[in-house]
Design a protein around this motif. Structure first.
Motif, mmCIF file in Angstrom:
data_model
loop_
_atom_site.group_PDB
_atom_site.id
_atom_site.type_symbol
_atom_site.label_atom_id
_atom_site.label_comp_id
_atom_site.label_asym_id
_atom_site.label_seq_id
_atom_site.Cartn_x
_atom_site.Cartn_y
_atom_site.Cartn_z
ATOM 1 N N ALA A 139 6.853 -10.339 -19.716
ATOM 2 C CA ALA A 139 7.513 -9.077 -20.038
ATOM 3 C C ALA A 139 6.728 -7.848 -19.593
ATOM 4 C CB ALA A 139 7.777 -8.996 -21.534
ATOM 5 N N ILE A 140 5.414 -7.910 -19.603
ATOM 6 C CA ILE A 140 4.613 -6.726 -19.264
ATOM 7 C C ILE A 140 4.886 -6.236 -17.841
ATOM 8 C CG2 ILE A 140 2.243 -5.913 -18.892
ATOM 9 C CD1 ILE A 140 1.514 -7.499 -21.452
ATOM 10 N N PRO A 141 4.889 -7.103 -16.822
ATOM 11 C CA PRO A 141 5.240 -6.598 -15.482
ATOM 12 C C PRO A 141 6.666 -6.042 -15.401
ATOM 13 C CG PRO A 141 4.185 -8.732 -15.310
ATOM 14 C CD PRO A 141 4.437 -8.497 -16.759
ATOM 15 N N LEU A 142 7.591 -6.657 -16.136
ATOM 16 C CA LEU A 142 8.953 -6.123 -16.139
ATOM 17 C C LEU A 142 8.975 -4.716 -16.721
ATOM 18 C CD1 LEU A 142 11.109 -9.178 -17.248
ATOM 19 C CD2 LEU A 142 10.784 -8.283 -14.951
ATOM 20 N N CYS A 143 8.249 -4.511 -17.804
ATOM 21 C CA CYS A 143 8.183 -3.171 -18.417
ATOM 22 C C CYS A 143 7.516 -2.161 -17.493
ATOM 23 C CB CYS A 143 7.458 -3.240 -19.744
ATOM 24 S SG CYS A 143 8.348 -4.150 -21.018
ATOM 25 N N ILE A 144 6.547 -2.620 -16.717
ATOM 26 C CA ILE A 144 5.889 -1.733 -15.749
ATOM 27 C C ILE A 144 6.852 -1.327 -14.644
ATOM 28 C CG2 ILE A 144 4.102 -1.655 -13.965
ATOM 29 C CD1 ILE A 144 2.378 -3.393 -15.880
ATOM 30 N N PHE A 145 7.686 -2.252 -14.199
ATOM 31 C CA PHE A 145 8.588 -1.973 -13.072
ATOM 32 C C PHE A 145 9.869 -1.248 -13.465
ATOM 33 C CE2 PHE A 145 6.199 -5.480 -10.950
ATOM 34 C CZ PHE A 145 5.672 -4.690 -9.942
ATOM 35 N N VAL A 146 10.190 -1.173 -14.750
ATOM 36 C CA VAL A 146 11.419 -0.476 -15.149
ATOM 37 C C VAL A 146 11.390 0.998 -14.736
ATOM 38 C CG1 VAL A 146 12.690 0.364 -17.171
ATOM 39 C CG2 VAL A 146 12.162 -2.043 -16.965
ATOM 40 N N PRO A 147 10.334 1.764 -14.981
ATOM 41 C CA PRO A 147 10.356 3.167 -14.535
ATOM 42 C C PRO A 147 10.427 3.289 -13.012
ATOM 43 C CG PRO A 147 8.586 2.828 -16.121
ATOM 44 C CD PRO A 147 9.154 1.484 -15.807
ATOM 45 N N ILE A 148 9.779 2.376 -12.300
ATOM 46 C CA ILE A 148 9.825 2.410 -10.847
ATOM 47 C C ILE A 148 11.252 2.143 -10.361
ATOM 48 C CG2 ILE A 148 8.987 1.273 -8.755
ATOM 49 C CD1 ILE A 148 6.372 0.729 -10.353
ATOM 50 N N PHE A 167 14.315 -12.206 -19.177
ATOM 51 C CA PHE A 167 13.508 -12.357 -20.381
ATOM 52 C C PHE A 167 14.226 -13.196 -21.424
ATOM 53 C CE2 PHE A 167 11.833 -11.072 -24.492
ATOM 54 C CZ PHE A 167 10.488 -11.321 -24.307
ATOM 55 N N LEU A 168 15.528 -13.004 -21.578
ATOM 56 C CA LEU A 168 16.296 -13.815 -22.526
ATOM 57 C C LEU A 168 16.231 -15.295 -22.160
ATOM 58 C CD1 LEU A 168 19.506 -11.662 -23.058
ATOM 59 C CD2 LEU A 168 17.774 -12.211 -24.770
ATOM 60 N N GLY A 169 16.342 -15.589 -20.876
ATOM 61 C CA GLY A 169 16.275 -16.977 -20.438
ATOM 62 C C GLY A 169 14.930 -17.604 -20.749
ATOM 63 N N ASN A 200 6.292 -19.289 -27.047
ATOM 64 C CA ASN A 200 4.888 -18.925 -26.880
ATOM 65 C C ASN A 200 4.800 -17.425 -26.573
ATOM 66 O OD1 ASN A 200 2.256 -18.468 -25.935
ATOM 67 N ND2 ASN A 200 2.108 -20.560 -25.137
ATOM 68 N N LYS A 201 4.202 -16.688 -27.493
ATOM 69 C CA LYS A 201 4.128 -15.222 -27.363
ATOM 70 C C LYS A 201 3.299 -14.788 -26.156
ATOM 71 C CE LYS A 201 6.405 -14.571 -31.159
ATOM 72 N NZ LYS A 201 7.818 -14.385 -31.091
ATOM 73 N N LEU A 202 2.282 -15.559 -25.809
ATOM 74 C CA LEU A 202 1.435 -15.201 -24.674
ATOM 75 C C LEU A 202 2.212 -15.307 -23.362
ATOM 76 C CD1 LEU A 202 -1.413 -14.358 -23.861
ATOM 77 C CD2 LEU A 202 -1.974 -16.787 -23.604
ATOM 78 N N ILE A 203 2.970 -16.360 -23.201
ATOM 79 C CA ILE A 203 3.788 -16.523 -21.991
ATOM 80 C C ILE A 203 4.832 -15.422 -21.918
ATOM 81 C CG2 ILE A 203 5.507 -18.002 -20.892
ATOM 82 C CD1 ILE A 203 3.912 -20.407 -21.909
ATOM 83 N N LEU A 204 5.478 -15.134 -23.036
ATOM 84 C CA LEU A 204 6.493 -14.070 -23.052
ATOM 85 C C LEU A 204 5.874 -12.716 -22.723
ATOM 86 C CD1 LEU A 204 8.590 -15.131 -26.167
ATOM 87 C CD2 LEU A 204 9.228 -15.347 -23.758
ATOM 88 N N ALA A 205 4.671 -12.458 -23.230
ATOM 89 C CA ALA A 205 4.006 -11.183 -22.948
ATOM 90 C C ALA A 205 3.634 -11.078 -21.470
ATOM 91 C CB ALA A 205 2.759 -11.042 -23.816
ATOM 92 N N PHE A 206 3.078 -12.162 -20.906
ATOM 93 C CA PHE A 206 2.711 -12.133 -19.481
ATOM 94 C C PHE A 206 3.931 -11.975 -18.581
ATOM 95 C CE2 PHE A 206 -1.480 -14.199 -20.476
ATOM 96 C CZ PHE A 206 -2.241 -13.134 -20.028
#
Length: 94
Positions: free
Chosen positions: A82-91, A65-67, A74-80
């Motif tokens: 970051a959201i899957p990464l946040c979903i996979f963190v608990p998994i 994400f830092l890279g 662009n906030k939309l690109i960052l959100a698209f």
């Protein structure tokens, strides 16, 4: 690009992540290998190895994400991204 090498937050995080992941792999091979591991039945080393490896995966997510955030604002690109990464963190941490 005209910048000094290995000075950004992304590069430092990448170095830390890759070094930590390599250390976890080496420790797993030396201590926990089922055939020739030095302490293959030691639950403390196994627990530490498991959680350190998981923290390195989480660190890799942050480094990615830092890279991307250094490449675009662009906030939309960052959100698209970051959201899957946040979903996979608990998994990942199960």
């Amino acid at each position: 690009m005209g910048k000094e090498h290995l000075t950004t937050t992304h590069s430092i995080a990448g170095i830390i992540t890759m070094t930590g992941a390599s250390m976890a792999a080496l420790a797993g091979a030396l201590f926990l290998h089922p055939d020739f591991g030095i302490d293959k039945t030691n639950q403390s080393i196994r627990f530490g190895h498991k959680w350190f490896g998981r923290s390195m995966i989480a660190s890799a997510f942050v480094t990615c994400f830092l890279g991307l955030s250094q490449m675009t604002s662009n906030k939309l690109i960052l959100a698209f991204f970051a959201i899957p990464l946040c979903i996979f963190v608990p998994i990942t941490l199960i």
